[in-house]
Design an enzyme around this catalytic site. Sequence first.
Site, PDB file in Angstrom:
ATOM      1  N   CYS A 177       0.426   4.443  -4.584  1.00  0.00           N
ATOM      2  CA  CYS A 177      -0.618   5.406  -4.937  1.00  0.00           C
ATOM      3  C   CYS A 177      -1.648   5.537  -3.818  1.00  0.00           C
ATOM      4  CB  CYS A 177      -1.286   4.954  -6.229  1.00  0.00           C
ATOM      5  SG  CYS A 177      -2.640   6.025  -6.713  1.00  0.00           S
ATOM      6  N   CYS A 226      -5.269   5.844  -5.041  1.00  0.00           N
ATOM      7  CA  CYS A 226      -5.881   4.593  -5.487  1.00  0.00           C
ATOM      8  C   CYS A 226      -6.234   3.702  -4.295  1.00  0.00           C
ATOM      9  CB  CYS A 226      -4.922   3.796  -6.379  1.00  0.00           C
ATOM     10  SG  CYS A 226      -3.998   4.767  -7.547  1.00  0.00           S
ATOM     11  N   ASP A 227      -5.350   3.627  -3.304  1.00  0.00           N
ATOM     12  CA  ASP A 227      -5.479   2.588  -2.279  1.00  0.00           C
ATOM     13  C   ASP A 227      -5.742   3.103  -0.861  1.00  0.00           C
ATOM     14  OD1 ASP A 227      -4.826   0.758  -4.282  1.00  0.00           O
ATOM     15  OD2 ASP A 227      -2.680   1.010  -3.931  1.00  0.00           O
TER      16      ASP A 227
END
Length: 309
Positions: A131, A134-135
């Site tokens: 992701c 997300c990261d």
Amino acid sequence: MEKVVIIGTGCAGLTAALYAARANLQPLVLTGTMPGGLLTTTSVVENYPGFPEGIDGYELMTRLQKQAERFGARVQFGTVESVDLSRRPFAVSIDGDPVETQTLIIATGAGHRHLGLESEHLLDKKGVTYCATCDGALPIFRNQPLVVVGGGDSACEEALYLTRFGSIVYLIHRRDQLRASKIMAERTLAHPKVKPVWDSVVTEILDVRQDKVTGVRVKNLKTGQETTLDCAGVFVAIGHVPNTALFKGMIDLDDAGYVVPAKGTATNVPGVFVAGDCSDRVYRQAITAAGMGCAAAIDCERYLAGLNQ
Ligand code: NAP
């Protein structure tokens, strides 16, 4: 006893919740481990009708939950551990708590497909991720070469997003043509920071001994040649697998694990309905999942009306 339990709070589950709530069925809606579903990990959703400027995936799901709750849906953080569909009412175990329900809507969505490499598993969260939203902004990825694996819309979206942080983004795809929609493919390949690596697969993620990602070993499928690319992160975006293990042996699944509806959204078990990515291997869009959620709630309402006649 519940009238309707909905498993999943992605687009399908929450739209089913909205319709079931408006039908006065006060559905119990269970989030699983990812409240809001996969869309919460997307940056901007540009193809959901009604949002000409696009909308943040997390915001869309938050709004949808609020809309369902406004009409009486009860969204509960919890994971369904087991279901017994052989008895009536159905028995559902939610984090150890038993619940009985007359009907069930399965909207469990899909999870990220993995490459299946041992090094991928060992370096998960140590530079390997599924992701970018997300990261991607993590300090370890800043101004570093990054790798995205895949050739679909997700891979393109991840690659474009990562151009904000990485020094260069290698897009490694097993064929010489992207599967992504034309607009996404063109936008991605036109970006100066995106470097496609065609006809290639990742055979190993380096370096397990250092306990962090330092590169990938890549094999060209046409020439057989193996090379190494230095990178600080590997973002795997090679599609999804349906979250349906819970229903194996009870609900008809195809060979890839997708729920096979018997008619409309009804499954082979009367009173159990299905919606969204866990039963869709063709369209897999936010709007199609929402549409299926709507249909499942309407089918469920009619089924209950028939039961109570
Ligand atoms: P997808 O369309 O199924 O694409 C998966 C990609 O991964 C394909 O290019 C496939 O290669 C490759 N792949 C699969 N297994 C692999 C393996 N073991 N090793 C290496 N490569 C592998 O999945 P997706 O990109 O996640 O998209 C899913 C759905 O969501 C699609 O319908 C898509 O349109 C939609 N979506 C839309 C948007 C958007 O509109 N903005 C964004 C994200 C997703 P092949 O091409 O060779 O099969």
